[in-house]
Design a protein around this motif. Sequence first.
Motif: not given
Length: 400
Positions: A54-57, A59, A98, A101, A103, A105-106, A202
């Motif tokens: 994932t993009a968050a991870h 970053a 994060l 931007t 970003q 996790q759910e 995250v």
Amino acid sequence: MTITVSPPPITGHPGDPRKRVRRREPDRWVFVAEPHLYALFAGFAGVFAATAGTAAHRAWGTAAAVGYACAALVAVTSRTAGRACAFAGAALVPLAVLIATGQAQEEVSVVARSGAALLRHGTPYPPVPGTAYTAYDPYLPGMAVFGLTGLDPRILFTGVFAAAIIAGMVLSRSHGGPRQVGCMGVLIVTLASPLVALPVAVGGDDLPVLGCACLGLALARNRPGAAGLALGAAGTLKPTAWPVLITVFFLLRARRKARRYVVAATAVLTAGVGVPAALDPSGFVTNAVLFPLGLTPATSPAASPLPGHLLTGLGPAGYAVAAALLALAAVAVGVSLVLRPPTDVRGAARRAALGLALAICLLPAARWGYFLYPAVLAAFATLPERPAATREGIVPCAAA
């Protein structure tokens, strides 16, 4: 005529208590190893950035690799500066990036949505969950509080965690005596490690649970009522706090101080879990009970190659075996608490860490990140308990 006998002067001979304190300081090895640990963390973060899905991870991995590399250089000359650099560079800076931007996790959006639902409908749970797993709210009702303010829940997660951990460390420090040395390096380095820094940036829904649990352990030394409030609050957020709550009960029962603890914890759990569950029993059971057990149309994507998940992948028979092993582990830990209850806070923290580690290994759906709980609790167990003073008045390190 009065004759006063003074204690012999402390000298530098091999039996000098000050020498013993230095040799027994448990975080001394951490100070020596810290630059190497931060270099190792930087390598992990770099690999994580290159392989995360994932993009968050990704970053987080990129920013944390730089932060840990700087901490490895700074820690050579300054332990305090190295620790601050590690936590800021691997947790706080990525968190700010994060959030800016958008970003995450759910679970961050799930908690924010549950807070909005609580304000509108009086319950944090959706009336009819959809077919996607993100439509469910798997948390206990107290977690919705972090979605009430409109701020990104990660800010509140981190703030509560930091405040609770610092308070727990201050309380523990006060029990180490006026000449207590160190004894906190293991916990501080654990807090700066990727196990904590990654969820800070995250997601972080486990952080307030863990912070309140550690604060409750620290308060259990001589404030059972306050310990019940802290651990009861943790228990309204996620069931992962319950092993600590139960363990502290057996600790205080052995000390004959459990009554105020039970009253306080029960009051908080009733208000934070019992009342919301009674007001919306269907939503509570569907979201907080059936979904975590994998008994809803949509199931949690949490998966790691741990025994419980591997057994569940074999079908209904494997699920039954995993559930039986989990129940057996719970019974074994419970029997150990009854027959040999912990006698101090450090023992309680270690026992709770062991129970949670077993549960994580045997849960049908678990992530590696859940090992945050036993790791931090085991590190918290290194903090000092109140020791007895020696004849010379020197207080040895209680965690040695």
